[in-house]
Design an enzyme around this catalytic site. Structure first.
Site, PDB file in Angstrom:
ATOM      1  N   LEU A  73       0.842  -1.201   0.000  1.00 26.69           N
ATOM      2  CA  LEU A  73       0.000   0.000   0.000  1.00 26.69           C
ATOM      3  C   LEU A  73       0.880   1.256   0.000  1.00 26.69           C
ATOM      4  O   LEU A  73       2.084   1.163   0.226  1.00 26.69           O
ATOM      5  CB  LEU A  73      -0.921  -0.057   1.233  1.00 26.69           C
ATOM      6  CG  LEU A  73      -1.940  -1.200   1.183  1.00 26.69           C
ATOM      7  CD1 LEU A  73      -2.570  -1.455   2.545  1.00 26.69           C
ATOM      8  CD2 LEU A  73      -3.019  -0.889   0.140  1.00 26.69           C
ATOM      9  N   PRO A  74       0.272   2.431  -0.240  1.00 27.27           N
ATOM     10  CA  PRO A  74       1.097   3.637  -0.386  1.00 27.27           C
ATOM     11  C   PRO A  74       2.016   3.932   0.802  1.00 27.27           C
ATOM     12  O   PRO A  74       3.185   4.260   0.618  1.00 27.27           O
ATOM     13  CB  PRO A  74       0.060   4.748  -0.582  1.00 27.27           C
ATOM     14  CG  PRO A  74      -1.117   4.050  -1.204  1.00 27.27           C
ATOM     15  CD  PRO A  74      -1.141   2.694  -0.584  1.00 27.27           C
ATOM     16  N   LYS A 180      14.992   0.641   4.001  1.00 31.31           N
ATOM     17  CA  LYS A 180      14.401   1.039   2.709  1.00 31.31           C
ATOM     18  C   LYS A 180      14.413   2.562   2.537  1.00 31.31           C
ATOM     19  O   LYS A 180      14.764   3.083   1.475  1.00 31.31           O
ATOM     20  CB  LYS A 180      12.966   0.495   2.621  1.00 31.31           C
ATOM     21  CG  LYS A 180      12.125   1.041   1.495  1.00 31.31           C
ATOM     22  CD  LYS A 180      12.632   0.624   0.128  1.00 31.31           C
ATOM     23  CE  LYS A 180      11.845   1.331  -0.977  1.00 31.31           C
ATOM     24  NZ  LYS A 180      12.396   1.087  -2.306  1.00 31.31           N
ATOM     25  N   LYS A 249       7.663  10.887   0.168  1.00 32.64           N
ATOM     26  CA  LYS A 249       7.285  10.151   1.394  1.00 32.64           C
ATOM     27  C   LYS A 249       8.494   9.388   1.942  1.00 32.64           C
ATOM     28  O   LYS A 249       8.778   9.434   3.144  1.00 32.64           O
ATOM     29  CB  LYS A 249       6.142   9.191   1.041  1.00 32.64           C
ATOM     30  CG  LYS A 249       5.633   8.336   2.164  1.00 32.64           C
ATOM     31  CD  LYS A 249       5.811   6.843   2.032  1.00 32.64           C
ATOM     32  CE  LYS A 249       5.863   6.251   0.680  1.00 32.64           C
ATOM     33  NZ  LYS A 249       5.942   4.808   0.616  1.00 32.64           N
TER      34      LYS A 249
HETATM   35  P1  NAD Z   1       0.394   2.424  -6.288  1.00 35.08           P
HETATM   36  O1  NAD Z   1      -0.182   3.737  -5.905  1.00 35.08           O
HETATM   37  O2  NAD Z   1       0.582   2.092  -7.730  1.00 35.08           O
HETATM   38  O3  NAD Z   1      -0.484   1.232  -5.642  1.00 35.08           O
HETATM   39  C1  NAD Z   1      -1.120   1.310  -4.400  1.00 35.08           C
HETATM   40  C2  NAD Z   1      -2.370   0.430  -4.455  1.00 35.08           C
HETATM   41  O4  NAD Z   1      -2.981   0.469  -3.158  1.00 35.08           O
HETATM   42  C3  NAD Z   1      -3.422   0.918  -5.450  1.00 35.08           C
HETATM   43  O5  NAD Z   1      -3.887  -0.162  -6.231  1.00 35.08           O
HETATM   44  C4  NAD Z   1      -4.548   1.482  -4.558  1.00 35.08           C
HETATM   45  O6  NAD Z   1      -5.840   1.363  -5.134  1.00 35.08           O
HETATM   46  C5  NAD Z   1      -4.392   0.603  -3.329  1.00 35.08           C
HETATM   47  N1  NAD Z   1      -4.930   1.205  -2.108  1.00 35.08           N
HETATM   48  C6  NAD Z   1      -4.777   2.470  -1.655  1.00 35.08           C
HETATM   49  N2  NAD Z   1      -5.401   2.626  -0.460  1.00 35.08           N
HETATM   50  C7  NAD Z   1      -5.952   1.419  -0.154  1.00 35.08           C
HETATM   51  C8  NAD Z   1      -6.699   0.920   0.947  1.00 35.08           C
HETATM   52  N3  NAD Z   1      -7.030   1.705   1.983  1.00 35.08           N
HETATM   53  N4  NAD Z   1      -7.091  -0.366   0.926  1.00 35.08           N
HETATM   54  C9  NAD Z   1      -6.788  -1.173  -0.123  1.00 35.08           C
HETATM   55  N5  NAD Z   1      -6.082  -0.764  -1.199  1.00 35.08           N
HETATM   56  C10 NAD Z   1      -5.665   0.514  -1.217  1.00 35.08           C
HETATM   57  O7  NAD Z   1       1.781   2.316  -5.494  1.00 35.08           O
HETATM   58  P2  NAD Z   1       3.063   1.409  -5.843  1.00 35.08           P
HETATM   59  O8  NAD Z   1       3.957   2.149  -6.752  1.00 35.08           O
HETATM   60  O9  NAD Z   1       2.606   0.025  -6.160  1.00 35.08           O
HETATM   61  O10 NAD Z   1       3.766   1.410  -4.395  1.00 35.08           O
HETATM   62  C11 NAD Z   1       3.288   0.636  -3.295  1.00 35.08           C
HETATM   63  C12 NAD Z   1       4.326   0.712  -2.185  1.00 35.08           C
HETATM   64  O11 NAD Z   1       5.568   0.182  -2.658  1.00 35.08           O
HETATM   65  C13 NAD Z   1       4.627   2.141  -1.707  1.00 35.08           C
HETATM   66  O12 NAD Z   1       4.857   2.116  -0.329  1.00 35.08           O
HETATM   67  C14 NAD Z   1       5.893   2.504  -2.484  1.00 35.08           C
HETATM   68  O13 NAD Z   1       6.641   3.504  -1.810  1.00 35.08           O
HETATM   69  C15 NAD Z   1       6.589   1.156  -2.534  1.00 35.08           C
HETATM   70  N6  NAD Z   1       7.510   0.934  -3.663  1.00 35.08           N
HETATM   71  C16 NAD Z   1       7.189   1.320  -4.935  1.00 35.08           C
HETATM   72  C17 NAD Z   1       8.091   1.064  -5.975  1.00 35.08           C
HETATM   73  C18 NAD Z   1       7.796   1.461  -7.410  1.00 35.08           C
HETATM   74  O14 NAD Z   1       8.720   1.403  -8.249  1.00 35.08           O
HETATM   75  N7  NAD Z   1       6.564   1.833  -7.766  1.00 35.08           N
HETATM   76  C19 NAD Z   1       9.310   0.426  -5.706  1.00 35.08           C
HETATM   77  C20 NAD Z   1       9.580   0.031  -4.397  1.00 35.08           C
HETATM   78  C21 NAD Z   1       8.687   0.285  -3.382  1.00 35.08           C
END
Ligand code: NAD
Length: 303
Positions: A73-74, A180, A249
């Site tokens: 999740l975010p 991280k 963040k």
């Molecule tokens: P994203 O915004 O693409 O995905 C987040 C998902 O969570 C979405 O599908 C959204 O609908 C869902 N969501 C939001 N609130 C919710 C809730 N209350 N209940 C259920 N679902 C909910 O984000 P992402 O890029 O996949 O990143 C996710 C995590 O991974 C973050 O913490 C980010 O910092 C980390 N991350 C991202 C990357 C990257 O390259 N994108 C790499 C490493 C780590």
């Protein structure tokens, strides 16, 4: 203690840029998945592609009968809502002895509290954020940084092995999330350094593609130059799949950890301010490689 090998049941919450390919790796490895996301489309698209996975209506419903629950999740606040504080939260559905694996990039201080609160229900938490971006989530070669008990890690090692190649136990609860945030501080600082060098070099008459090639065979080499330089920055495609909002963040998290420990880190503070302003001007949803456009904007302003 039995390891959670396929076909163990995993609840997966958060099918975004990263969660989608990570859950796909689990389905392909033979794990049974119970899914939840506030985006119904994210869930139905996934089930369309992986019909063995089950869509559920809440975190609680996803958690019922699951051996482990993954959150992607975010941030940690959204994780806490989904796992403990929100309506139909996952804890209400989890059996004692189940494990929660928070693979999001959350704040480690919040994670320590979440671990204590879950322990009261007999549920252990591992923080297990990842690095490598969407590309390495797709090919299952993520770096996974784990915080928590070694025995719990051994129990879920097959789950992590389906998604990642390097699995490192960093310390007790929160250690993975601290690791991280600090990793992303290096990543963000390296990307800005490359972008500023490209802007200055181009103005001097250097070719940006040649510059990236020289960095890559010289001491300026980094993940920014190797992975993002030509592919996303010089090409101006800006499509790495990680937003500026999420980078801000992570940087705030790193700075929070430093101030929690009363450590003065001037460059870290500068990185937070730089990315926070970029976030305002580019928009939270901008790809983080668009920081190059921000460097160009600043370069054109008065010193
Ligand atoms: P994203 O915004 O693409 O995905 C987040 C998902 O969570 C979405 O599908 C959204 O609908 C869902 N969501 C939001 N609130 C919710 C809730 N209350 N209940 C259920 N679902 C909910 O984000 P992402 O890029 O996949 O990143 C996710 C995590 O991974 C973050 O913490 C980010 O910092 C980390 N991350 C991202 C990357 C990257 O390259 N994108 C790499 C490493 C780590």
């Amino acid at each position: 203690m039995t390891a959670l090998a396929p076909p163990a049941t995993i609840a997966f919450i958060g099918l975004g840029m990263m969660g989608r390919p990570m859950a796909a790796r689990l389905a392909e490895a033979g794990f049974k998945l119970r899914l939840f996301d506030i985006s119904q489309k994210a869930v139905s698209d996934f089930v369309g592609a992986h019909p063995t996975a089950l869509a559920t209506a809440s975190p609680k419903a996803a958690a019922q009968g699951a051996d482990a629950l993954i959150t992607m999740l975010p941030d940690g606040k959204v994780v806490r809502q989904a796992v403990i504080d929100g309506r139909d939260a996952a804890r209400e559905g989890l059996a004692a002895g189940a494990l929660v694996l928070d693979m999001s990039s959350s704040n480690p201080v919040d994670t320590q509290k979440l671990a204590r609160d879950l322990a009261q229900s007999g549920v252990a938490l591992l923080d297990a954020p990842v690095s490598g971006g969407v590309k390495r989530a797709v090919d299952g070669s993520l770096s996974i940084m784990v915080g928590g008990a070694a025995a719990d890690l051994e129990r879920v090692r097959p789950v992590f092995a389906a998604m990642g190649k390097t699995i490192t136990l960093c310390g007790p609860a929160g250690a993975g999330h601290a690791m991280k945030a600090l990793n992303n501080y290096l990543s963000a600082a390296g990307l800005v350094a490359m972008c500023e060098a490209l802007v200055v070099g181009e103005a001097f008459g250097l070719d940006p593609g040649t510059m990236v090639d020289v960095f890559n065979s010289s001491t300026g080499r980094s993940n920014a130059t190797e992975v993002k330089g030509r592919q996303f920055v010089v090409s101006r495609t800006f499509a790495a799949g990680f937003t500026t909002g999420l980078m801000v963040k992570d940087l705030r998290t790193a700075a929070d950890v430093a101030s929690h420990l009363a450590l003065n880190m001037p460059m870290m503070k500068e990185a937070v301010a730089y990315w926070a302003d970029a976030n305002k001007r580019l928009g939270t949803a901008a790809d983080h490689t668009e920081i190059f456009r921000y460097a160009e904007m600043l370069a054109a302003e008065d010193d």
